[in-house]
Write a protein that holds these residues in place. Structure first.
Motif, short mmCIF file in Angstrom:
data_model
loop_
_atom_site.label_atom_id
_atom_site.label_comp_id
_atom_site.label_asym_id
_atom_site.label_seq_id
_atom_site.Cartn_x
_atom_site.Cartn_y
_atom_site.Cartn_z
N GLY A 158 0.77 -1.23 0.00
CA GLY A 158 0.00 0.00 0.00
C GLY A 158 0.80 1.28 0.00
O GLY A 158 0.47 2.22 -0.73
N PRO A 159 1.86 1.39 0.79
CA PRO A 159 2.58 2.68 0.86
C PRO A 159 3.33 3.05 -0.42
O PRO A 159 3.33 4.22 -0.81
CB PRO A 159 3.55 2.48 2.04
N THR A 160 4.02 2.09 -1.04
CA THR A 160 4.90 2.44 -2.16
C THR A 160 4.64 1.65 -3.43
O THR A 160 5.29 1.90 -4.44
CB THR A 160 6.39 2.22 -1.78
N GLY A 161 3.74 0.69 -3.40
CA GLY A 161 3.53 -0.16 -4.57
C GLY A 161 4.49 -1.32 -4.66
O GLY A 161 4.55 -1.98 -5.68
N TYR A 162 5.25 -1.56 -3.60
CA TYR A 162 6.15 -2.71 -3.41
C TYR A 162 7.01 -3.05 -4.61
O TYR A 162 6.88 -4.07 -5.23
CB TYR A 162 5.38 -3.93 -2.89
N ALA A 163 7.99 -2.18 -4.88
CA ALA A 163 8.97 -2.51 -5.93
C ALA A 163 9.73 -3.78 -5.56
O ALA A 163 9.78 -4.73 -6.33
CB ALA A 163 9.95 -1.36 -6.13
N ILE A 164 10.34 -3.80 -4.38
CA ILE A 164 11.12 -4.92 -3.81
C ILE A 164 12.08 -5.54 -4.82
O ILE A 164 12.52 -6.68 -4.63
CB ILE A 164 10.22 -6.00 -3.17
N ASN A 165 12.42 -4.80 -5.87
CA ASN A 165 13.24 -5.33 -6.94
C ASN A 165 13.73 -4.16 -7.78
O ASN A 165 12.95 -3.54 -8.51
CB ASN A 165 12.40 -6.30 -7.80
N PRO A 194 15.43 -1.66 -1.98
CA PRO A 194 15.55 -3.11 -2.12
C PRO A 194 16.99 -3.62 -2.01
O PRO A 194 17.21 -4.72 -1.49
CB PRO A 194 14.97 -3.36 -3.52
N LEU A 195 17.97 -2.87 -2.51
CA LEU A 195 19.35 -3.31 -2.37
C LEU A 195 19.77 -3.36 -0.90
O LEU A 195 20.45 -4.30 -0.47
CB LEU A 195 20.29 -2.41 -3.17
#
Length: 241
Positions: free
Chosen positions: A185-192, A226-227
């Motif tokens: 919800g907060p950032t759109g979950y890039a996680i990559n 993410p890094l």
């Protein structure tokens, strides 16, 4: 695994990931799409299925990292850095290619969007943006969400038989769905980093009518966060397991 196999596998797998992931967002947000307004749950599952398809396809060639944060976490855990640059290069090329393929699939919808009285910005199809723009909070969110991805991936390797059976990839796919539903919800979950930066480059270069800004001022957060999360995951795993 040879450098060529790793490079090719990561290109193919990451391209499939982005094709499915950006594709589901395009399906939900673009006018004249049959999935218009299908919602966040559909987006979360679309990204999860993208991981499923991409990782299973890439696994025989490269192991199917598809994510520089995963590659970094594994390198810190194993202290094997020899092919890290090959993995990341393949992931970036694949992410750009997948974004181009998504644009081609939804070409007619992108063109129709330009003809609307109020054209929609299109960056959200390709890359992430925060719901509330707060760099510190956004960075922390991406770090925590990435630890929620990479640390379990490292831990799955301790369960005998998951890797050999291929079940680990299925579990990681559901993990990505869970992260999207719980932490997206907060950032759109890039996680990559590749998932965000590659399509953002594609968005900047493609001739998409009325596409709006590529938001380069925010672009460092879904790369650096993410890094950091991937590195922390490797350190935590080494210390705790």
């Amino acid at each position: 695994m040879s450098n060529g196999d790793v490079f090719l596998g990561e290109i193919i797998g990451t391209a499939i990931l982005i094709l499915f992931g950006a594709g589901v967002v395009a399906a939900v947000v673009l006018n004249y799409s049959k999935a218009k307004d299908a919602g966040w749950v559909v987006i979360a599952f679309g990204w999860g299925f993208g991981v499923l398809a991409g990782a299973y396809t890439a696994a025989p060639l490269s192991g199917g990292h598809l994510n520089p944060a995963v590659t970094l976490g594994i390198a810190i855990d194993t202290d094997d850095w020899d092919q890290v640059h090959i993995y990341i290069a393949g992931q970036m090329v694949g992410a750009i290619l997948g974004a181009v393929l998504c644009w081609l699939v939804y070409f007619a919808q992108f063109q129709a969007n330009a003809e609307e009285d109020k054209a929609q910005p299109t960056l959200g199809i390709f890359s992430t943006a925060p719901a509330i723009r707060n760099p510190v909070a956004n960075l922390i969110t991406e770090i925590i969400a990435t630890v929620g991805l990479v640390l379990p991936i490292l831990a799955f390797g301790l369960t005998e038989g998951l890797g050999e059976s291929g079940t680990a990839i299925l579990i990681v796919s559901f993990l990505v769905v869970g992260i999207g539903l719980s932490l997206g919800g907060p950032t759109g979950y890039a996680i990559n980093p590749a998932r965000d930066l590659g399509p953002r480059i594609t968005h900047a270069l493609l001739p998409i009518p009325n596409k709006g800004t590529s938001d380069w001022g925010y672009a460092w957060i879904p790369v650096v966060g993410p890094l950091i999360g991937g590195a922390l995951s490797g350190l935590i795993f080494n210390a705790a397991f």
